[in-house]
Design a protein around this motif. Structure first.
Motif, mmCIF file in Angstrom:
data_model
loop_
_atom_site.group_PDB
_atom_site.id
_atom_site.type_symbol
_atom_site.label_atom_id
_atom_site.label_comp_id
_atom_site.label_asym_id
_atom_site.label_seq_id
_atom_site.Cartn_x
_atom_site.Cartn_y
_atom_site.Cartn_z
ATOM 1 N N ASP A 345 0.831 -1.221 0.000
ATOM 2 C CA ASP A 345 0.000 0.000 0.000
ATOM 3 C C ASP A 345 0.860 1.264 0.000
ATOM 4 O OD1 ASP A 345 -2.160 -1.758 0.296
ATOM 5 O OD2 ASP A 345 -1.968 -1.682 2.489
ATOM 6 N N LYS A 346 2.071 1.180 -0.530
ATOM 7 C CA LYS A 346 3.006 2.325 -0.620
ATOM 8 C C LYS A 346 3.297 2.939 0.741
ATOM 9 C CE LYS A 346 2.252 3.760 -5.348
ATOM 10 N NZ LYS A 346 3.302 4.382 -6.041
ATOM 11 N N ARG A 347 3.273 2.098 1.789
ATOM 12 C CA ARG A 347 3.419 2.666 3.136
ATOM 13 C C ARG A 347 4.854 2.635 3.647
ATOM 14 N NH1 ARG A 347 -0.792 -0.446 6.551
ATOM 15 N NH2 ARG A 347 -0.427 1.004 8.242
ATOM 16 N N TYR A 348 5.244 3.742 4.241
ATOM 17 C CA TYR A 348 6.561 3.853 4.882
ATOM 18 C C TYR A 348 6.429 4.850 6.022
ATOM 19 C CZ TYR A 348 6.455 7.859 1.781
ATOM 20 O OH TYR A 348 6.057 8.999 1.148
ATOM 21 N N ILE A 349 7.406 4.838 6.923
ATOM 22 C CA ILE A 349 7.380 5.759 8.078
ATOM 23 C C ILE A 349 8.732 6.457 8.153
ATOM 24 C CG2 ILE A 349 7.275 5.885 10.620
ATOM 25 C CD1 ILE A 349 5.575 3.267 10.490
ATOM 26 N N PHE A 350 8.733 7.781 8.175
ATOM 27 C CA PHE A 350 9.992 8.507 8.365
ATOM 28 C C PHE A 350 10.222 8.693 9.859
ATOM 29 C CE2 PHE A 350 9.299 10.584 3.988
ATOM 30 C CZ PHE A 350 10.137 9.661 3.381
ATOM 31 N N ASP A 351 11.319 8.150 10.323
ATOM 32 C CA ASP A 351 11.645 8.294 11.748
ATOM 33 C C ASP A 351 13.085 8.792 11.847
ATOM 34 O OD1 ASP A 351 11.455 8.203 14.516
ATOM 35 O OD2 ASP A 351 10.709 6.157 14.589
ATOM 36 N N ASN A 352 13.529 9.036 13.038
ATOM 37 C CA ASN A 352 14.909 9.463 13.267
ATOM 38 C C ASN A 352 15.316 9.000 14.665
ATOM 39 O OD1 ASN A 352 12.926 11.597 14.012
ATOM 40 N ND2 ASN A 352 14.729 12.488 14.968
ATOM 41 N N VAL A 353 16.582 9.179 14.951
ATOM 42 C CA VAL A 353 17.096 8.673 16.217
ATOM 43 C C VAL A 353 16.614 9.558 17.366
ATOM 44 C CG1 VAL A 353 19.260 8.428 17.471
ATOM 45 C CG2 VAL A 353 19.028 7.454 15.207
ATOM 46 N N GLY A 354 16.222 8.914 18.460
ATOM 47 C CA GLY A 354 15.659 9.652 19.591
ATOM 48 C C GLY A 354 16.423 9.423 20.879
ATOM 49 N N ILE A 355 15.883 9.973 21.936
ATOM 50 C CA ILE A 355 16.618 9.946 23.203
ATOM 51 C C ILE A 355 16.079 8.961 24.226
ATOM 52 C CG2 ILE A 355 17.598 12.290 23.079
ATOM 53 C CD1 ILE A 355 15.135 12.983 25.005
ATOM 54 N N GLY A 356 15.002 8.240 23.860
ATOM 55 C CA GLY A 356 14.517 7.209 24.778
ATOM 56 C C GLY A 356 13.140 7.514 25.334
ATOM 57 N N ALA A 357 12.810 6.762 26.383
ATOM 58 C CA ALA A 357 11.458 6.806 26.935
ATOM 59 C C ALA A 357 11.241 8.057 27.791
ATOM 60 C CB ALA A 357 11.243 5.566 27.792
ATOM 61 N N ILE A 358 9.986 8.481 27.876
ATOM 62 C CA ILE A 358 9.670 9.627 28.749
ATOM 63 C C ILE A 358 8.396 9.337 29.573
ATOM 64 C CG2 ILE A 358 10.769 11.534 27.507
ATOM 65 C CD1 ILE A 358 7.940 12.077 26.290
#
Ligand code: DP6
Length: 360
Positions: A345-358
């Motif tokens: 279904d042409k699906r993708y997710i743009f993500d990036n590196v994060g700092i963890g749980a909050i």
């Protein structure tokens, strides 16, 4: 380091009923964890990038039981709907952690949870989900024992998360986490993840991860079955040695900022993970034709543009596309115009590196 550190001391405060909420992200391994021994001890150390937008948000409601019962009482609610199917996994998790958090028998729990990524996306929610629950339970423990300091809190939360999902112990902090003892990484442990303790070059700052959803179905091989394939695997001993050596290479790469070396190491780790599955008994092919087409396209794009974009894989067909922030525009355009056509279904997710749980 022994597990006795995580046995509880006498609690000083009473706690009746309340709720607590945490958001905990997913993570993507650069050096892969594949193979474990009892209970949830990795056969080799692993290193991961913590993600940012792919996360689980969990509210834990708890109420003290009137009488002593010798079982657990947990209800799981996902996206507002009761999911009895998930409760067996939580019971198993609670039976693993009851020695360290004995109060899990004294309360009735409602785990009210939702994922930022669609449930059917093929993105495993166990790392983010179990780490969010571990943090909520640790918050309860700290209410009852306020002398618990931040370092103990995060270490024990990771220790508890590990007992639910190995990779889950790498989701609490960021941007890079090491889990598993490595002789050259100070403080590393098989029992919990630690924040990567050495220098990281600015090339890796805010690294980007685009997750291409090639196959959004249920996992073909559960992680327990998968890890068990490494028992008596003919190549297992060399693979575990290689992972240790690759961590040494990664330490150098993270320091120097050598993106070409990063690309080759990360792709080799992903392909080795799949090679282990291809050569186990029984054997599995978890890549799909479109996984290979995407890999081919990434290689061609890299050749033509000299942009150091690379792929990595989990134990499935979806592809994580990793690239430095400075190439965000070009690579996102390439994903939209070319790679998306290989996604379901042409699906993708743009993500990036994060700092963890909050805590919320
Ligand atoms: C291929 O953490 O899902 O993603 O400990 O059984 O919960 P369990 O396994 P899990 O395994 C993840 C394996 C991997 C590689 C990695 O994340 O390091």
């Amino acid at each position: 380091m022994t597990i006795s550190k995580f046995l509880p001391s006498e609690y000083t405060q009473a706690l009746t009923s309340k709720s607590v909420s945490y958001a905990s992200p997913s993570n993507i391994a650069l050096i892969k964890y594949w193979g474990k021994q009892s209970v949830q001890i990795p056969k080799n150390p692993s290193v991961s990038f913590t993600l940012n937008t792919c996360k689980t948000t969990t509210t834990l409601h708890y109420e003290k039981r009137e009488t002593f019962e010798d079982d657990f009482e947990v209800k799981v609610v996902l996206d507002g709907k009761h999911k009895p199917g998930f409760e067996a996994k939580i019971h198993q998790f609670f039976s693993r952690i009851v020695t360290y958090l004995p109060f899990v028998k004294d309360y009735t729990f409602v785990i009210d949870t939702s994922n930022s990524f669609p449930h059917s996306s093929g993105i495993a929610s166990s790392a983010s989900g179990l780490s969010a629950i571990a943090l909520c339970l640790m918050d309860m423990e700290r209410e009852m024992q306020p002398s618990i300091d931040d370092q103990y809190f995060i270490q024990k939360a990771s220790f508890i998360a590990r007992l639910g999902s190995g990779s889950g112990c790498r989701s609490l902090e960021g941007p890079l986490v090491v889990w598993g003892e490595h002789q050259d990484i100070k403080g590393s442990s098989d029992l919990f993840g630690i924040s990567y303790p050495y220098e990281v070059h600015e090339n890796f700052e805010d690294y980007q991860d685009a997750i291409l959803l090639v196959d959004q179905g249920e996992k073909q091989v559960s992680s327990t079955v998968g890890h068990n394939l490494m028992h008596n695997h003919p190549f297992a001993p060399s693979r575990f040695d290689q992972a240790n050596e690759n961590i040494l290479k990664l330490i150098e790469i993270l320091k120097s900022g050598d993106l070409d070396a990063f690309v080759h190491l990360v792709e080799s780790e992903a392909l080795t993970l799949h090679a282990m599955m291809l050569t186990s008994t029984p054997y599995f092919i978890l890549m799909k034709p479109n996984t290979l087409k995407i890999i081919d396209e990434i290689w061609e794009f890299r050749r033509e543009t000299s942009i150091p974009v690379c792929f990595t894989l989990d134990a499935g067909a979806n592809v994580h596309v990793l690239f430095p922030k400075k190439y965000k525009e070009e690579v996102q355009e390439f994903i939209k115009s070319t790679l998306s056509s290989y996604c379901q279904d042409k699906r993708y997710i743009f993500d990036n590196v994060g700092i963890g749980a909050i805590k919320l």
